[in-house]
Design a protein around this motif. Sequence first.
Motif, PDB file in Angstrom:
ATOM      1  N   SER A 143     -36.453 -17.005  39.189  1.00 57.09           N
ATOM      2  CA  SER A 143     -35.076 -16.519  39.050  1.00 57.09           C
ATOM      3  C   SER A 143     -34.225 -17.483  38.222  1.00 57.09           C
ATOM      4  O   SER A 143     -33.343 -17.054  37.475  1.00 57.09           O
ATOM      5  N   GLN A 144     -34.492 -18.791  38.331  1.00 62.04           N
ATOM      6  CA  GLN A 144     -33.735 -19.762  37.541  1.00 62.04           C
ATOM      7  C   GLN A 144     -34.007 -19.576  36.054  1.00 62.04           C
ATOM      8  O   GLN A 144     -33.104 -19.690  35.235  1.00 62.04           O
ATOM      9  N   LEU A 145     -35.258 -19.297  35.706  1.00 64.91           N
ATOM     10  CA  LEU A 145     -35.587 -19.070  34.294  1.00 64.91           C
ATOM     11  C   LEU A 145     -35.004 -17.750  33.813  1.00 64.91           C
ATOM     12  O   LEU A 145     -34.491 -17.660  32.698  1.00 64.91           O
ATOM     13  N   ARG A 146     -35.070 -16.724  34.646  1.00 63.78           N
ATOM     14  CA  ARG A 146     -34.550 -15.409  34.272  1.00 63.78           C
ATOM     15  C   ARG A 146     -33.055 -15.486  33.947  1.00 63.78           C
ATOM     16  O   ARG A 146     -32.575 -14.806  33.060  1.00 63.78           O
ATOM     17  N   GLU A 147     -32.329 -16.330  34.664  1.00 60.85           N
ATOM     18  CA  GLU A 147     -30.877 -16.458  34.503  1.00 60.85           C
ATOM     19  C   GLU A 147     -30.491 -17.554  33.512  1.00 60.85           C
ATOM     20  O   GLU A 147     -29.315 -17.806  33.293  1.00 60.85           O
ATOM     21  N   ALA A 148     -31.463 -18.203  32.906  1.00 57.99           N
ATOM     22  CA  ALA A 148     -31.211 -19.351  32.020  1.00 57.99           C
ATOM     23  C   ALA A 148     -30.655 -18.911  30.672  1.00 57.99           C
ATOM     24  O   ALA A 148     -30.704 -17.740  30.296  1.00 57.99           O
ATOM     25  N   SER A 149     -30.170 -19.906  29.934  1.00 59.36           N
ATOM     26  CA  SER A 149     -29.745 -19.686  28.548  1.00 59.36           C
ATOM     27  C   SER A 149     -30.528 -20.640  27.656  1.00 59.36           C
ATOM     28  O   SER A 149     -31.089 -21.622  28.135  1.00 59.36           O
ATOM     29  N   GLU A 150     -30.573 -20.335  26.370  1.00 59.77           N
ATOM     30  CA  GLU A 150     -31.304 -21.189  25.427  1.00 59.77           C
ATOM     31  C   GLU A 150     -30.394 -22.268  24.872  1.00 59.77           C
ATOM     32  O   GLU A 150     -29.191 -22.091  24.768  1.00 59.77           O
ATOM     33  N   SER A 151     -31.008 -23.407  24.517  1.00 59.36           N
ATOM     34  CA  SER A 151     -30.260 -24.556  24.015  1.00 59.36           C
ATOM     35  C   SER A 151     -31.164 -25.377  23.112  1.00 59.36           C
ATOM     36  O   SER A 151     -32.379 -25.199  23.097  1.00 59.36           O
ATOM     37  N   GLN A 152     -30.577 -26.319  22.399  1.00 62.80           N
ATOM     38  CA  GLN A 152     -31.323 -27.299  21.613  1.00 62.80           C
ATOM     39  C   GLN A 152     -31.156 -28.649  22.290  1.00 62.80           C
ATOM     40  O   GLN A 152     -30.068 -29.027  22.675  1.00 62.80           O
ATOM     41  N   SER A 153     -32.268 -29.367  22.442  1.00 67.45           N
ATOM     42  CA  SER A 153     -32.198 -30.712  23.017  1.00 67.45           C
ATOM     43  C   SER A 153     -31.577 -31.647  21.987  1.00 67.45           C
ATOM     44  O   SER A 153     -31.408 -31.292  20.830  1.00 67.45           O
ATOM     45  N   SER A 154     -31.274 -32.865  22.406  1.00 62.66           N
ATOM     46  CA  SER A 154     -30.707 -33.844  21.482  1.00 62.66           C
ATOM     47  C   SER A 154     -31.659 -34.127  20.327  1.00 62.66           C
ATOM     48  O   SER A 154     -31.247 -34.513  19.249  1.00 62.66           O
ATOM     49  N   GLY A 155     -32.960 -33.921  20.541  1.00 65.37           N
ATOM     50  CA  GLY A 155     -33.965 -34.103  19.490  1.00 65.37           C
ATOM     51  C   GLY A 155     -34.169 -32.857  18.640  1.00 65.37           C
ATOM     52  O   GLY A 155     -35.048 -32.836  17.793  1.00 65.37           O
ATOM     53  N   GLY A 156     -33.383 -31.800  18.909  1.00 67.26           N
ATOM     54  CA  GLY A 156     -33.477 -30.578  18.125  1.00 67.26           C
ATOM     55  C   GLY A 156     -34.537 -29.597  18.604  1.00 67.26           C
ATOM     56  O   GLY A 156     -34.792 -28.592  17.958  1.00 67.26           O
ATOM     57  N   LYS A 157     -35.166 -29.869  19.747  1.00 65.88           N
ATOM     58  CA  LYS A 157     -36.198 -28.969  20.274  1.00 65.88           C
ATOM     59  C   LYS A 157     -35.557 -27.881  21.131  1.00 65.88           C
ATOM     60  O   LYS A 157     -34.603 -28.132  21.842  1.00 65.88           O
ATOM     61  N   ALA A 158     -36.127 -26.679  21.077  1.00 63.94           N
ATOM     62  CA  ALA A 158     -35.628 -25.575  21.883  1.00 63.94           C
ATOM     63  C   ALA A 158     -35.961 -25.803  23.350  1.00 63.94           C
ATOM     64  O   ALA A 158     -37.071 -26.214  23.681  1.00 63.94           O
ATOM     65  N   GLU A 159     -35.011 -25.571  24.214  1.00 64.59           N
ATOM     66  CA  GLU A 159     -35.183 -25.686  25.655  1.00 64.59           C
ATOM     67  C   GLU A 159     -34.386 -24.572  26.307  1.00 64.59           C
ATOM     68  O   GLU A 159     -33.626 -23.874  25.653  1.00 64.59           O
TER      69      GLU A 159
ATOM     70  N   GLY B 176     -21.486 -27.372  41.508  1.00 66.44           N
ATOM     71  CA  GLY B 176     -20.677 -28.341  40.789  1.00 66.44           C
ATOM     72  C   GLY B 176     -21.456 -29.347  39.964  1.00 66.44           C
ATOM     73  O   GLY B 176     -20.876 -30.067  39.165  1.00 66.44           O
ATOM     74  N   ARG B 177     -22.770 -29.442  40.128  1.00 67.33           N
ATOM     75  CA  ARG B 177     -23.575 -30.386  39.341  1.00 67.33           C
ATOM     76  C   ARG B 177     -23.902 -29.760  38.004  1.00 67.33           C
ATOM     77  O   ARG B 177     -24.031 -28.555  37.880  1.00 67.33           O
ATOM     78  N   ARG B 178     -24.090 -30.614  37.020  1.00 64.54           N
ATOM     79  CA  ARG B 178     -24.398 -30.082  35.697  1.00 64.54           C
ATOM     80  C   ARG B 178     -25.769 -29.431  35.677  1.00 64.54           C
ATOM     81  O   ARG B 178     -26.620 -29.695  36.525  1.00 64.54           O
ATOM     82  N   SER B 179     -25.975 -28.582  34.702  1.00 66.31           N
ATOM     83  CA  SER B 179     -27.227 -27.846  34.596  1.00 66.31           C
ATOM     84  C   SER B 179     -28.352 -28.754  34.094  1.00 66.31           C
ATOM     85  O   SER B 179     -28.125 -29.897  33.715  1.00 66.31           O
ATOM     86  N   LEU B 180     -29.566 -28.214  34.094  1.00 67.64           N
ATOM     87  CA  LEU B 180     -30.745 -28.953  33.640  1.00 67.64           C
ATOM     88  C   LEU B 180     -31.329 -28.280  32.401  1.00 67.64           C
ATOM     89  O   LEU B 180     -31.452 -27.064  32.368  1.00 67.64           O
ATOM     90  N   GLN B 181     -31.715 -29.088  31.418  1.00 60.75           N
ATOM     91  CA  GLN B 181     -32.444 -28.576  30.253  1.00 60.75           C
ATOM     92  C   GLN B 181     -33.926 -28.788  30.528  1.00 60.75           C
ATOM     93  O   GLN B 181     -34.343 -29.893  30.873  1.00 60.75           O
TER      94      GLN B 181
END
Length: 149
Positions: free
Chosen positions: A22-38, A48-53
Motif C-alpha cells: 500500500s505504501q508503494l501504491r500511494e507513493a510518488s516519483e522523485s529524483q534522488s540527489s544523485g539524479g536516480k529515479a526513486e 509529521g515525519r518526513r517521507s522516505l525515498q
Amino acid sequence: MMGASFLSADRARSPPVKVLSSQLREASESQSSGGKAEVVIRRLGAAGRRSLQVSVVWMQGTVLELQADNNTLLMLDETGNFTVNGINSVPKGKPCLSPGKYVMVMGVIQSHSPEPVLRAVKMADLSENAALHRRNWIYEVEDLQRVLP
C-alpha cells in the motif's frame, strides 16, 4: 512504468527498506540527489515525519500465483497485491514458487502504480514460521521506518 535509468543495475543504491504494498501504491516519483529515479513513500505510523525515498525494497507476502512465463509471481501482503519479476535469475528462488508459500523478496522497484512491481534480487521461503513472520511484519516495517533518517 519508471524510466530506464531506474531499471539499471546500480551498485550505489541504498540498502533495502521494508515496505508494504500500500505504501508503494500511494507513493510518488522523485529524483534522488544523485539524479536516480526513486519513489517517495509516507512512513508507516510516523505522523509529521518526513517521507522516505526508496528504490530497493524488502517485502513479505504469500505467493498467489506463478504466472505462465514462469518468471513472474503474483503476491499478497496485508495491504494488497504486488508483482515480482525476474524470479528465474534469483539463486535458490525456485523453492519459494508454490502458491501459499510465505516469502521474503528484496527487489528493485520497477513500478509503483497502479500495482507495485519489483525486479527480484533475493528471495527466501519463510513458510516454516509463516504465522510468526506474518504477525510481526507490519511492526518490523513500522520500526525500521521510524528509525531511518
